[in-house]
Design a protein around this motif. Structure first.
Motif, mmCIF file in Angstrom:
data_model
loop_
_atom_site.group_PDB
_atom_site.id
_atom_site.type_symbol
_atom_site.label_atom_id
_atom_site.label_comp_id
_atom_site.label_asym_id
_atom_site.label_seq_id
_atom_site.Cartn_x
_atom_site.Cartn_y
_atom_site.Cartn_z
ATOM 1 N N ALA A 142 103.988 24.986 23.491
ATOM 2 C CA ALA A 142 104.637 24.046 22.570
ATOM 3 C C ALA A 142 103.838 23.891 21.280
ATOM 4 O O ALA A 142 104.412 23.700 20.204
ATOM 5 N N LEU A 143 102.517 23.964 21.384
ATOM 6 C CA LEU A 143 101.677 23.899 20.189
ATOM 7 C C LEU A 143 101.963 25.055 19.242
ATOM 8 O O LEU A 143 101.982 24.894 18.023
ATOM 9 N N CYS A 144 102.158 26.226 19.821
ATOM 10 C CA CYS A 144 102.286 27.444 19.017
ATOM 11 C C CYS A 144 103.716 27.706 18.548
ATOM 12 O O CYS A 144 103.919 28.470 17.594
ATOM 13 N N ALA A 145 104.697 27.099 19.200
ATOM 14 C CA ALA A 145 106.093 27.387 18.882
ATOM 15 C C ALA A 145 106.460 27.155 17.412
ATOM 16 O O ALA A 145 107.179 27.963 16.816
ATOM 17 N N PRO A 146 105.994 26.065 16.761
ATOM 18 C CA PRO A 146 106.378 25.845 15.361
ATOM 19 C C PRO A 146 105.819 26.871 14.374
ATOM 20 O O PRO A 146 106.151 26.799 13.182
ATOM 21 N N ALA A 147 104.987 27.792 14.842
ATOM 22 C CA ALA A 147 104.562 28.887 13.957
ATOM 23 C C ALA A 147 105.744 29.773 13.609
ATOM 24 O O ALA A 147 105.687 30.548 12.643
ATOM 25 N N ASN A 148 106.829 29.669 14.420
ATOM 26 C CA ASN A 148 108.079 30.392 14.149
ATOM 27 C C ASN A 148 107.860 31.905 14.089
ATOM 28 O O ASN A 148 108.387 32.597 13.215
ATOM 29 N N ASN A 149 107.069 32.398 15.034
ATOM 30 C CA ASN A 149 106.786 33.835 15.118
ATOM 31 C C ASN A 149 106.984 34.244 16.572
ATOM 32 O O ASN A 149 106.110 34.029 17.414
ATOM 33 N N GLN A 150 108.144 34.821 16.863
ATOM 34 C CA GLN A 150 108.493 35.129 18.244
ATOM 35 C C GLN A 150 107.597 36.202 18.855
ATOM 36 O O GLN A 150 107.275 36.144 20.043
ATOM 37 N N ARG A 151 107.198 37.178 18.071
ATOM 38 C CA ARG A 151 106.300 38.217 18.596
ATOM 39 C C ARG A 151 104.957 37.602 18.994
ATOM 40 O O ARG A 151 104.395 37.916 20.047
ATOM 41 N N LEU A 152 104.445 36.733 18.138
ATOM 42 C CA LEU A 152 103.183 36.065 18.433
ATOM 43 C C LEU A 152 103.328 35.187 19.666
ATOM 44 O O LEU A 152 102.442 35.161 20.534
ATOM 45 N N ARG A 153 104.428 34.469 19.760
ATOM 46 C CA ARG A 153 104.663 33.599 20.924
ATOM 47 C C ARG A 153 104.689 34.418 22.203
ATOM 48 O O ARG A 153 104.127 34.011 23.219
ATOM 49 N N ARG A 154 105.351 35.579 22.183
ATOM 50 C CA ARG A 154 105.411 36.408 23.389
ATOM 51 C C ARG A 154 104.030 36.885 23.805
ATOM 52 O O ARG A 154 103.704 36.943 24.994
ATOM 53 N N LEU A 155 103.204 37.246 22.833
ATOM 54 C CA LEU A 155 101.842 37.669 23.150
ATOM 55 C C LEU A 155 101.041 36.515 23.761
ATOM 56 O O LEU A 155 100.322 36.701 24.748
ATOM 57 N N ILE A 156 101.171 35.338 23.179
ATOM 58 C CA ILE A 156 100.452 34.177 23.692
ATOM 59 C C ILE A 156 100.921 33.841 25.108
ATOM 60 O O ILE A 156 100.111 33.531 25.994
ATOM 61 N N GLU A 157 102.214 33.926 25.333
ATOM 62 C CA GLU A 157 102.742 33.646 26.668
ATOM 63 C C GLU A 157 102.225 34.668 27.670
ATOM 64 O O GLU A 157 101.838 34.320 28.791
ATOM 65 N N GLU A 158 102.202 35.935 27.282
ATOM 66 C CA GLU A 158 101.721 36.994 28.179
ATOM 67 C C GLU A 158 100.262 36.768 28.574
ATOM 68 O O GLU A 158 99.905 36.809 29.757
ATOM 69 N N TYR A 159 99.407 36.518 27.584
ATOM 70 C CA TYR A 159 97.994 36.338 27.894
ATOM 71 C C TYR A 159 97.747 35.021 28.620
ATOM 72 O O TYR A 159 96.847 34.926 29.463
ATOM 73 N N GLY A 160 98.568 34.012 28.299
ATOM 74 C CA GLY A 160 98.451 32.752 29.021
ATOM 75 C C GLY A 160 98.819 32.895 30.487
ATOM 76 O O GLY A 160 98.139 32.379 31.372
ATOM 77 N N LEU A 161 99.896 33.639 30.758
ATOM 78 C CA LEU A 161 100.315 33.864 32.131
ATOM 79 C C LEU A 161 99.227 34.555 32.936
ATOM 80 O O LEU A 161 99.055 34.294 34.125
ATOM 81 N N ASN A 162 98.480 35.427 32.283
ATOM 82 C CA ASN A 162 97.477 36.213 32.983
ATOM 83 C C ASN A 162 96.131 35.519 33.099
ATOM 84 O O ASN A 162 95.216 36.065 33.702
ATOM 85 N N THR A 163 95.990 34.333 32.515
ATOM 86 C CA THR A 163 94.724 33.604 32.652
ATOM 87 C C THR A 163 94.880 32.265 33.354
ATOM 88 O O THR A 163 93.956 31.824 34.045
ATOM 89 N N HIS A 164 96.023 31.605 33.240
ATOM 90 C CA HIS A 164 96.159 30.274 33.814
ATOM 91 C C HIS A 164 96.028 30.277 35.332
ATOM 92 O O HIS A 164 95.571 29.294 35.920
ATOM 93 N N ARG A 165 96.410 31.364 35.987
ATOM 94 C CA ARG A 165 96.300 31.375 37.438
ATOM 95 C C ARG A 165 94.842 31.417 37.893
ATOM 96 O O ARG A 165 94.532 31.072 39.020
ATOM 97 N N TYR A 166 93.935 31.824 36.995
ATOM 98 C CA TYR A 166 92.514 31.844 37.334
ATOM 99 C C TYR A 166 91.799 30.577 36.875
ATOM 100 O O TYR A 166 90.772 30.205 37.442
ATOM 101 N N THR A 167 92.326 29.936 35.838
ATOM 102 C CA THR A 167 91.621 28.777 35.287
ATOM 103 C C THR A 167 92.078 27.448 35.873
ATOM 104 O O THR A 167 91.435 26.428 35.631
ATOM 105 N N HIS A 168 93.176 27.432 36.662
ATOM 106 C CA HIS A 168 93.614 26.135 37.174
ATOM 107 C C HIS A 168 92.591 25.531 38.127
ATOM 108 O O HIS A 168 92.436 24.319 38.204
ATOM 109 N N GLU A 169 91.844 26.373 38.851
ATOM 110 C CA GLU A 169 90.801 25.848 39.735
ATOM 111 C C GLU A 169 89.658 25.246 38.914
ATOM 112 O O GLU A 169 89.074 24.237 39.285
ATOM 113 N N VAL A 170 89.358 25.892 37.774
ATOM 114 C CA VAL A 170 88.333 25.361 36.878
ATOM 115 C C VAL A 170 88.749 23.993 36.365
ATOM 116 O O VAL A 170 87.944 23.067 36.274
ATOM 117 N N MET A 171 90.024 23.848 36.011
ATOM 118 C CA MET A 171 90.520 22.563 35.527
ATOM 119 C C MET A 171 90.309 21.477 36.581
ATOM 120 O O MET A 171 89.953 20.344 36.273
#
Length: 224
Positions: A142-171
């Protein structure tokens, strides 16, 4: 309620492959399907009361997201990552999200700020690491969405998906519920003040702290 059930209720016309993908993605990200788990098409078709065609399409989409890979003689398997790979992805997230937030903040309207505040308030009702991780993921998108750049959003979503499953335990172990909420509250306040540079620096520091905690936890486990 699972992601599949909640999304199906709000959007009954959503394609079946997408609903299967979303549910499997949710289970991978929360650890219900750990790395190395085989995803057999026949079993999944029976589980979702579907043919193998939508299951195959769902697995293909998860493969493009980097969550699933096809292995010789094993079929589709949930991918795991070592600490070095995770840290590389977090470094990429720092660069992408810092850039996106700097571009997004000047475009934020009341609706954007309200959406961020709503996600922040949802932490009060969340009480598990996986729930915090999902809210964290949604907050960052949601923070990144107003940048209005769909390619950038897709990249951020991809890398986020691949890290959040490892960092939730850290949280859960390192930050706790209130620590994570406080960091996000500072980011939101910078957005309200239309200070894109400060918001970006806070986001970058937020992700960097997760990386440091993840490395420290990995080191302690090795030492133990």
């Amino acid at each position: 309620m699972s992601i599949t059930e909640s999304q199906g209720a709000s959007n009954p016309g959503q394609a079946l492959p997408h609903r299967i993908r979303d549910q499997l993605r949710f289970e991978i990200l929360t650890g219900a399907l750990p790395a190395g788990t085989q995803l057999k098409q026949d079993a999944l078709a029976a589980r979702f009361q579907a043919s193998r065609i939508p299951v195959r399409e769902a697995l293909r989409q998860l493969e493009t997201e980097g969550l699933v890979a096809y292995r010789l003689n094993r079929g589709a398997v949930v991918i795991g990552m070592d600490i070095e790979q995770i840290c590389e992805l977090l470094d990429i997230r720092i660069a992408l999200e810092g850039y996106a937030v700097r571009a997004a903040v000047p475009n934020m309207g009341r609706a954007d700020l309200d959406a961020l505040e709503s996600l922040l308030n949802a932490y009060d009702d969340a009480d598990t690491g996986p729930q915090w991780a999902e809210l964290n993921r949604r907050f960052h998108l949601a923070l990144c969405a107003p940048a209005n750049n769909q390619r950038l959003r897709r990249l951020i979503e991809e890398y986020g998906l691949n890290t959040h499953r490892y960092t939730h335990e850290v949280m859960s172990l390192a930050d706790g519920k209130e620590g994570l909420k406080a960091e996000h509250a500072r980011i939101l306040e910078a957005c309200r003040q239309q200070d894109g540079d400060l918001a970006a620096r806070l986001v970058e520091a937020h992700i960097l702290e997760k990386k440091k905690n993840l490395v420290a936890m990995h080191r302690m486990r090795q030492d133990g």
